[in-house]
Design a protein around this motif. Sequence first.
Motif, PDB file in Angstrom:
ATOM      1  N   ALA A   1       0.825  -1.206   0.000  1.00  0.00           N
ATOM      2  CA  ALA A   1       0.000   0.000   0.000  1.00  0.00           C
ATOM      3  C   ALA A   1       0.862   1.260   0.000  1.00  0.00           C
ATOM      4  O   ALA A   1       0.596   2.211  -0.749  1.00  0.00           O
ATOM      5  CB  ALA A   1      -0.923  -0.007   1.216  1.00  0.00           C
ATOM      6  N   LEU A   2       1.892   1.274   0.834  1.00  0.00           N
ATOM      7  CA  LEU A   2       2.774   2.442   0.899  1.00  0.00           C
ATOM      8  C   LEU A   2       3.506   2.644  -0.421  1.00  0.00           C
ATOM      9  O   LEU A   2       3.711   3.788  -0.865  1.00  0.00           O
ATOM     10  CB  LEU A   2       3.770   2.284   2.049  1.00  0.00           C
ATOM     11  CG  LEU A   2       3.166   2.351   3.463  1.00  0.00           C
ATOM     12  CD1 LEU A   2       4.230   2.012   4.507  1.00  0.00           C
ATOM     13  CD2 LEU A   2       2.574   3.731   3.731  1.00  0.00           C
ATOM     14  N   SER A   3       3.904   1.552  -1.051  1.00  0.00           N
ATOM     15  CA  SER A   3       4.599   1.642  -2.341  1.00  0.00           C
ATOM     16  C   SER A   3       3.686   2.221  -3.410  1.00  0.00           C
ATOM     17  O   SER A   3       4.090   3.074  -4.203  1.00  0.00           O
ATOM     18  CB  SER A   3       5.099   0.258  -2.778  1.00  0.00           C
ATOM     19  OG  SER A   3       6.002  -0.276  -1.849  1.00  0.00           O
ATOM     20  N   MET A   4       2.433   1.752  -3.440  1.00  0.00           N
ATOM     21  CA  MET A   4       1.480   2.251  -4.419  1.00  0.00           C
ATOM     22  C   MET A   4       1.110   3.708  -4.156  1.00  0.00           C
ATOM     23  O   MET A   4       0.899   4.489  -5.097  1.00  0.00           O
ATOM     24  CB  MET A   4       0.209   1.387  -4.414  1.00  0.00           C
ATOM     25  CG  MET A   4       0.409  -0.034  -4.908  1.00  0.00           C
ATOM     26  SD  MET A   4       0.935  -0.133  -6.659  1.00  0.00           S
ATOM     27  CE  MET A   4       2.710  -0.416  -6.450  1.00  0.00           C
ATOM     28  N   LEU A   5       1.044   4.094  -2.882  1.00  0.00           N
ATOM     29  CA  LEU A   5       0.773   5.493  -2.550  1.00  0.00           C
ATOM     30  C   LEU A   5       1.931   6.382  -2.991  1.00  0.00           C
ATOM     31  O   LEU A   5       1.722   7.496  -3.484  1.00  0.00           O
ATOM     32  CB  LEU A   5       0.550   5.644  -1.038  1.00  0.00           C
ATOM     33  CG  LEU A   5      -0.783   5.136  -0.485  1.00  0.00           C
ATOM     34  CD1 LEU A   5      -0.760   5.145   1.036  1.00  0.00           C
ATOM     35  CD2 LEU A   5      -1.945   6.000  -0.994  1.00  0.00           C
TER      36      LEU A   5
ATOM     37  N   VAL B   1       3.937   6.012  -5.489  1.00  0.00           N
ATOM     38  CA  VAL B   1       3.983   6.210  -6.949  1.00  0.00           C
ATOM     39  C   VAL B   1       2.623   6.671  -7.493  1.00  0.00           C
ATOM     40  O   VAL B   1       2.399   6.683  -8.696  1.00  0.00           O
ATOM     41  CB  VAL B   1       4.442   4.921  -7.663  1.00  0.00           C
ATOM     42  CG1 VAL B   1       5.849   4.549  -7.248  1.00  0.00           C
ATOM     43  CG2 VAL B   1       3.487   3.753  -7.378  1.00  0.00           C
ATOM     44  N   HIS B   2       1.715   7.027  -6.569  1.00  0.00           N
ATOM     45  CA  HIS B   2       0.408   7.594  -6.921  1.00  0.00           C
ATOM     46  C   HIS B   2      -0.471   6.641  -7.732  1.00  0.00           C
ATOM     47  O   HIS B   2      -1.278   7.078  -8.552  1.00  0.00           O
ATOM     48  CB  HIS B   2       0.591   8.908  -7.691  1.00  0.00           C
ATOM     49  CG  HIS B   2       1.446   9.913  -6.973  1.00  0.00           C
ATOM     50  ND1 HIS B   2       1.039  10.530  -5.809  1.00  0.00           N
ATOM     51  CD2 HIS B   2       2.699  10.382  -7.242  1.00  0.00           C
ATOM     52  CE1 HIS B   2       1.994  11.355  -5.393  1.00  0.00           C
ATOM     53  NE2 HIS B   2       3.011  11.279  -6.235  1.00  0.00           N
ATOM     54  N   LYS B   3      -0.314   5.338  -7.497  1.00  0.00           N
ATOM     55  CA  LYS B   3      -1.192   4.365  -8.134  1.00  0.00           C
ATOM     56  C   LYS B   3      -2.382   4.019  -7.244  1.00  0.00           C
ATOM     57  O   LYS B   3      -3.316   3.347  -7.668  1.00  0.00           O
ATOM     58  CB  LYS B   3      -0.412   3.102  -8.503  1.00  0.00           C
ATOM     59  CG  LYS B   3       0.574   3.326  -9.642  1.00  0.00           C
ATOM     60  CD  LYS B   3       1.194   2.012 -10.093  1.00  0.00           C
ATOM     61  CE  LYS B   3       2.117   2.237 -11.295  1.00  0.00           C
ATOM     62  NZ  LYS B   3       2.713   0.959 -11.779  1.00  0.00           N
ATOM     63  N   LEU B   4      -2.303   4.441  -5.989  1.00  0.00           N
ATOM     64  CA  LEU B   4      -3.409   4.326  -5.048  1.00  0.00           C
ATOM     65  C   LEU B   4      -3.522   5.635  -4.290  1.00  0.00           C
ATOM     66  O   LEU B   4      -2.530   6.358  -4.126  1.00  0.00           O
ATOM     67  CB  LEU B   4      -3.174   3.185  -4.045  1.00  0.00           C
ATOM     68  CG  LEU B   4      -3.323   1.731  -4.507  1.00  0.00           C
ATOM     69  CD1 LEU B   4      -2.965   0.787  -3.367  1.00  0.00           C
ATOM     70  CD2 LEU B   4      -4.727   1.436  -4.999  1.00  0.00           C
ATOM     71  N   ASN B   5      -4.731   5.946  -3.818  1.00  0.00           N
ATOM     72  CA  ASN B   5      -4.877   7.055  -2.891  1.00  0.00           C
ATOM     73  C   ASN B   5      -5.406   6.514  -1.571  1.00  0.00           C
ATOM     74  O   ASN B   5      -5.732   5.338  -1.458  1.00  0.00           O
ATOM     75  CB  ASN B   5      -5.789   8.154  -3.465  1.00  0.00           C
ATOM     76  CG  ASN B   5      -7.195   7.656  -3.755  1.00  0.00           C
ATOM     77  OD1 ASN B   5      -7.875   7.146  -2.869  1.00  0.00           O
ATOM     78  ND2 ASN B   5      -7.643   7.799  -5.005  1.00  0.00           N
ATOM     79  N   ARG B   6      -5.520   7.370  -0.584  1.00  0.00           N
ATOM     80  CA  ARG B   6      -5.854   6.913   0.767  1.00  0.00           C
ATOM     81  C   ARG B   6      -7.253   6.306   0.877  1.00  0.00           C
ATOM     82  O   ARG B   6      -7.535   5.575   1.820  1.00  0.00           O
ATOM     83  CB  ARG B   6      -5.728   8.087   1.748  1.00  0.00           C
ATOM     84  CG  ARG B   6      -4.294   8.603   1.881  1.00  0.00           C
ATOM     85  CD  ARG B   6      -4.212   9.758   2.869  1.00  0.00           C
ATOM     86  NE  ARG B   6      -2.863  10.270   2.969  1.00  0.00           N
ATOM     87  CZ  ARG B   6      -1.917   9.763   3.751  1.00  0.00           C
ATOM     88  NH1 ARG B   6      -2.199   8.720   4.525  1.00  0.00           N
ATOM     89  NH2 ARG B   6      -0.714  10.293   3.787  1.00  0.00           N
ATOM     90  N   LYS B   7      -8.117   6.601  -0.073  1.00  0.00           N
ATOM     91  CA  LYS B   7      -9.473   6.077  -0.017  1.00  0.00           C
ATOM     92  C   LYS B   7      -9.646   4.782  -0.813  1.00  0.00           C
ATOM     93  O   LYS B   7     -10.700   4.158  -0.752  1.00  0.00           O
ATOM     94  CB  LYS B   7     -10.452   7.139  -0.530  1.00  0.00           C
ATOM     95  CG  LYS B   7     -10.533   8.382   0.363  1.00  0.00           C
ATOM     96  CD  LYS B   7     -11.580   9.356  -0.168  1.00  0.00           C
ATOM     97  CE  LYS B   7     -11.683  10.582   0.731  1.00  0.00           C
ATOM     98  NZ  LYS B   7     -12.710  11.534   0.240  1.00  0.00           N
ATOM     99  N   ASP B   8      -8.619   4.408  -1.558  1.00  0.00           N
ATOM    100  CA  ASP B   8      -8.713   3.205  -2.380  1.00  0.00           C
ATOM    101  C   ASP B   8      -8.630   1.939  -1.532  1.00  0.00           C
ATOM    102  O   ASP B   8      -7.986   1.918  -0.478  1.00  0.00           O
ATOM    103  CB  ASP B   8      -7.592   3.181  -3.424  1.00  0.00           C
ATOM    104  CG  ASP B   8      -7.843   4.157  -4.565  1.00  0.00           C
ATOM    105  OD1 ASP B   8      -9.009   4.472  -4.808  1.00  0.00           O
ATOM    106  OD2 ASP B   8      -6.862   4.594  -5.182  1.00  0.00           O
TER     107      ASP B   8
END
Length: 260
Positions: free
Chosen positions: A217-221, A223-230
Amino acid sequence: MIVVFSGILWLLRFAMGACVFSFFNVVACRLPLGESVVKGRSHCPHCGRTLTAGELIPCVSYLIQGRKCRGCGKKISARYFVVELAGGLAFVCSGAFFGYGSSGLLSLRGLIAFLYLGVLMIVALIDWDTRIIYNRFHICIILLGIAALWLFPEHTITDRLIGAVVVSAPMLLIALVIEGAFGGGDIKLMAASGFFLGWRGILVAMFLGLLTGSFYALSMLAVHKLNRKDHFAFGPFLAIGLGAAVFYGDSIAGWYLSLL
């Protein structure tokens, strides 16, 4: 000469595990689509061409073909290679940890461990694709847990019953308080696996699942592939923790408890 025969035996064991997991990959692909997992030959997911025997050799065909379909030339997902590789390693490791029979194949303890890892692989793949964990796989794990009562007597029935609730019950409470925190399939997966592994193993599995899931999750956040609500499928990360706990759960728990 003995070294050569030994190497061939290990290679055959690896190939056997890779073949089984290759089938499990077919199950994971076809089951959500409502397709039969026993009827119909393997085919290219892009052009639909039926694959030949030479294109179905686990791991080897993927590399020889340059990761492409011989028919349409489109790239084959690395998932096929990774799953087959994992199957070979799962078979070899199950035998190395839990023993081989007189035939050179897995002992009953090793077979139960290998089948459990196979169920985890199917669960992880389907959950990653669909965010659904079918109840039939929880039932499979419970049945393996019942078999493990005799094959793994070091884990008593009390140990297993505690394992079934020590993680799943808190997960359920958190899910009731925080919407979307855990899915029902994740909770049932940990309950069934707790019965299979015992309370020490399931605690280690949950820790490793949270650790790997948080890292993802932290990795995806980052690189902006996830946001906190995903939301993302947590089952694959639980499966990683559960798979590791099959081999090292009791050892890690024993090491930690010795420090207290």
